[in-house]
Design a protein around this motif. Sequence first.
Motif, mmCIF file in Angstrom:
data_model
loop_
_atom_site.group_PDB
_atom_site.id
_atom_site.type_symbol
_atom_site.label_atom_id
_atom_site.label_comp_id
_atom_site.label_asym_id
_atom_site.label_seq_id
_atom_site.Cartn_x
_atom_site.Cartn_y
_atom_site.Cartn_z
ATOM 1 N N ILE A 1 0.838 -1.201 0.000
ATOM 2 C CA ILE A 1 0.000 0.000 0.000
ATOM 3 C C ILE A 1 0.869 1.246 0.000
ATOM 4 C CG2 ILE A 1 -1.752 1.257 1.304
ATOM 5 C CD1 ILE A 1 -2.834 -1.372 2.274
ATOM 6 N N PHE A 2 1.959 1.197 0.728
ATOM 7 C CA PHE A 2 2.837 2.363 0.809
ATOM 8 C C PHE A 2 3.373 2.745 -0.566
ATOM 9 C CE2 PHE A 2 7.063 4.256 1.967
ATOM 10 C CZ PHE A 2 6.551 5.394 2.543
ATOM 11 N N VAL A 3 3.798 1.749 -1.312
ATOM 12 C CA VAL A 3 4.348 2.048 -2.636
ATOM 13 C C VAL A 3 3.228 2.387 -3.620
ATOM 14 C CG1 VAL A 3 5.690 1.117 -4.555
ATOM 15 C CG2 VAL A 3 6.330 0.568 -2.214
ATOM 16 N N LEU A 4 2.099 1.696 -3.501
ATOM 17 C CA LEU A 4 1.029 1.853 -4.489
ATOM 18 C C LEU A 4 0.318 3.197 -4.346
ATOM 19 C CD1 LEU A 4 -0.210 -0.012 -6.685
ATOM 20 C CD2 LEU A 4 -2.010 -0.500 -5.045
ATOM 21 N N THR A 5 -0.149 3.517 -3.147
ATOM 22 C CA THR A 5 -0.958 4.718 -2.970
ATOM 23 C C THR A 5 -0.430 5.643 -1.881
ATOM 24 O OG1 THR A 5 -2.355 3.760 -1.274
ATOM 25 C CG2 THR A 5 -3.024 3.394 -3.540
ATOM 26 N N ALA A 6 0.518 5.160 -1.068
ATOM 27 C CA ALA A 6 1.008 5.924 0.084
ATOM 28 C C ALA A 6 -0.161 6.325 0.992
ATOM 29 C CB ALA A 6 1.808 7.138 -0.358
ATOM 30 N N GLY A 7 -1.207 5.515 1.027
ATOM 31 C CA GLY A 7 -2.350 5.809 1.900
ATOM 32 C C GLY A 7 -3.414 6.650 1.213
ATOM 33 N N GLY A 8 -3.093 7.164 0.033
ATOM 34 C CA GLY A 8 -4.004 8.066 -0.637
ATOM 35 C C GLY A 8 -5.029 7.334 -1.476
ATOM 36 N N PRO A 9 -5.875 8.037 -2.197
ATOM 37 C CA PRO A 9 -5.976 9.505 -2.219
ATOM 38 C C PRO A 9 -6.546 10.037 -0.903
ATOM 39 C CG PRO A 9 -7.742 8.502 -3.473
ATOM 40 C CD PRO A 9 -6.839 7.384 -3.057
ATOM 41 N N GLY A 10 -6.024 11.157 -0.453
ATOM 42 C CA GLY A 10 -6.376 11.635 0.874
ATOM 43 C C GLY A 10 -5.913 10.610 1.886
ATOM 44 N N ASP A 11 -6.851 9.994 2.612
ATOM 45 C CA ASP A 11 -6.459 8.907 3.506
ATOM 46 C C ASP A 11 -7.331 7.671 3.242
ATOM 47 O OD1 ASP A 11 -8.794 9.894 4.431
ATOM 48 O OD2 ASP A 11 -8.090 10.353 6.460
ATOM 49 N N ALA A 12 -7.769 7.519 1.978
ATOM 50 C CA ALA A 12 -8.718 6.461 1.647
ATOM 51 C C ALA A 12 -8.157 5.064 1.844
ATOM 52 C CB ALA A 12 -9.197 6.620 0.202
ATOM 53 N N THR A 13 -6.853 4.880 1.684
ATOM 54 C CA THR A 13 -6.280 3.548 1.866
ATOM 55 C C THR A 13 -5.257 3.541 2.995
ATOM 56 O OG1 THR A 13 -4.647 4.022 0.166
ATOM 57 C CG2 THR A 13 -6.615 2.846 -0.533
ATOM 58 N N SER A 14 -5.419 4.478 3.930
ATOM 59 C CA SER A 14 -4.457 4.588 5.018
ATOM 60 C C SER A 14 -4.785 3.561 6.103
ATOM 61 C CB SER A 14 -4.507 6.006 5.580
ATOM 62 O OG SER A 14 -3.484 6.196 6.505
ATOM 63 N N VAL A 15 -4.193 2.378 6.022
ATOM 64 C CA VAL A 15 -4.438 1.336 7.021
ATOM 65 C C VAL A 15 -3.621 1.635 8.272
ATOM 66 C CG1 VAL A 15 -5.045 -0.461 5.376
ATOM 67 C CG2 VAL A 15 -2.658 -0.105 6.008
ATOM 68 N N LEU A 16 -3.885 0.863 9.332
ATOM 69 C CA LEU A 16 -3.282 1.132 10.629
ATOM 70 C C LEU A 16 -1.749 1.104 10.568
ATOM 71 C CD1 LEU A 16 -4.668 1.829 13.215
ATOM 72 C CD2 LEU A 16 -4.561 -0.554 13.915
ATOM 73 N N ALA A 17 -1.199 0.123 9.854
ATOM 74 C CA ALA A 17 0.259 0.011 9.794
ATOM 75 C C ALA A 17 0.865 1.231 9.115
ATOM 76 C CB ALA A 17 0.654 -1.269 9.061
ATOM 77 N N LEU A 18 0.171 1.741 8.104
ATOM 78 C CA LEU A 18 0.660 2.914 7.383
ATOM 79 C C LEU A 18 0.566 4.150 8.269
ATOM 80 C CD1 LEU A 18 1.600 3.125 4.429
ATOM 81 C CD2 LEU A 18 -0.596 4.109 3.905
#
Lengths: 440, 305
Positions: free
Chosen positions: B239-256
């Motif tokens: 996830i970090f490489v793919l979206t870095a948690g973005g857009p905004g924080d839509a894919t910001s999981v706990l580990a990130l």
Amino acid sequence: MTTSRRTFLRITLAAGAGVGLAACGGTSGPKSSGAATGSATYWYLTGPPGEGIRTDTVKRFNAANPKTQITATTFQNDAYKTKVKTAIGAGQAPTIIWGWGGGGLKSYVDANQVEDLTGWFAQNSAVKDRLFPSSFGAATVGGKIYAMPCETVQPIVLYYNKTAFEKVGAQPPQSWGDIMDLVPKFNAKNIAPFSLGGQSRWTNMMWLEFLFDRIGGPGVFQAVFDGEKNAWSNPAAIQALTEMQKLIKANGFIKGFSSITADSNADQALLYTGKAAMMLHGSWTYGSMATQGGDFVSGGHLGYMNFPPVDGGKGDPSDTVGNPGQYLSISAKATAAEKATAKKFFATAVLSDAENKEWIGAGAIPIVKGTDSLLAGSKDEAWLKFVYGTASGAKVFAQSWDQALSPTAAEVLLDNIAKLFQLSISPQQYADNMNKVIGT
Amino acid sequence: VTTAPGGASRTGTSQAGRTGSVTWMALPALAFFIAFGVVPLLGVLGLSFTRWDGIGAIHPAGFDSWRSVLKDPGLPHALYVTFLVMIFSWAVQTPASILIGVFLASRERYRGVLAVLYFIPLLLSSAAIAVAYKALLDPNFGLGAGLHLGFLSQDWLGQDKLALGAVIFIVSWQFIPFHSLIYQGGVRQIPRSMYEAAEIDGAGRIRQFWSITLPQLKYTIVASSTLMVVGSLTFFDLIFVLTAGGPGDATSVLALDMYKTGFQANLMGPASAIAVILVLVGLALALLLRRVGGGGASDSQLEGV
């Protein structure tokens, strides 16, 4: 914030940092080898053209000083940020720490990890006086100088593709109003008005830096920096944030901008392939567009200008933002001999005439006074003169926000800017969120 | 992790009379686990009660970090996204893995060839997968734009829901081969005689699948689900490489969220608190799945065989 950034090495290098630190635990670390001889270590960034120029400078120094060698280690941009922080925290910092000054430097200073160079600069005024005075602002914390400014001045510039403008029969924008008028014209021809690598977040931030300045003058962000309460709620700030969202809602940016990274230079590719007409980006992208963009730069298809004024705004149109320089600090944990080597490196090798020529050859302006006389006859003469003029003619040359603020505040800033650009928060919510971290 | 020491000691005591205790065999693993699992965990627990920027001195700060983390609206959001990723990736992976696993369990040669192809994603690192997919999904230079296929040139990683869907798809693509491998092993353990008996009774293939294969795979499903669920808590690199948690924080999981708090915002105290929460959630889920999976070692699925 320089040259190209690529993401995929981040994790491997970050993981490597952890393993490396674990391996160093309990030993005296890398310093033991250099302690007796005064040989120093120096970490800096990879990526052309800076990497080659930095390496050449170290080579020249090592050739002239066979007894006090400098050992260089290079890192990819984003990996470096984490790695150097971890190393400094673990007391394993290199002798010479490459950095961006500002808030990051302040966090090192607060932890007593970097050497105070104020006295040394007073004794060696020749070293100080040949550099742009504006470069010392981000090296100064609490009135004391903790870093040697180095390398190049990097203002943020509005680039445009002349071919795209010819296609729609339009002129480059002279004002914010012109920009808003250009948006539907380009969209009608299926050309994105602006390219943007929005996933990198600081790319979005550059837009706000200019809008804040052009609408409310440099004082608006200065108030944030000075820790004034509710500084983000300034009406000029709200207006700038609202204008920003207007441009986004009008499809001013390339489709999918929020998943494009600046690390991959895909945003530059959109400009030189003609898929986008304009791009707001650092002066460091000129070099990579020249090398990667075919005849885009050499054929004269690239136009550039300072960010235009906003009608009725208070800011001076000569103001600019960006990196007023890069910075070299000396680790406070280094031995006296290592520190002496580092200072000798600063005085004799950094920004030597040979290094300056290399920077100019790469299309960048070193932060040394009088280099404009060296620009004549260079293949990028017009561009170099433009950068020199922008940097030296700016009434205010503001440092990038994320570099000026503390790392903690910068992370909240970038997070909220990403949400603002995603239209998931309103300007008012942005201001409220940001007011909470003022002064942290 | 939680079961290994107990299981080992039980075997040890029951066989101690005959062959001597074998508890010592667990010692190397236990020592390794304590040194690289428990000790750092205690360190993180300690750090969560301090204020530290990762560079300077560590200051004790009581419950400050916990208070700021628990009050932060980002935490429930990160938990929500984490559970979404967990549930959807489980729901996609489990049926697909069971079907592929059952398919590959037969010993025909062409299935062996297909098995090799299916396992290719297992050979790739998450970072490499993320970089490749990022390039493929690029709305301007990616697969859709290259092939001029309109439906493929969506803003895959730039819209909240699409980005989450893309993450779940790629995670599934990456891990289905691994879980298929587990199911393949599980299916091959099922005694042939059961199917023969079923055939004599006139059960068709589908009936055999529902009445024999699936029930026999119960423990395999529990094991694979535990791996999926607990593993999805720690999705970070991809996830970090793919979206870095973005857009905004839509894919910001706990580990990130933890990484950003600790290493980008320099707030090691709150980051440690998030890490402790992550561990607790993981433990709770693992225990829950064990409970749901039910049954001690005494239950037998092979009665009458």
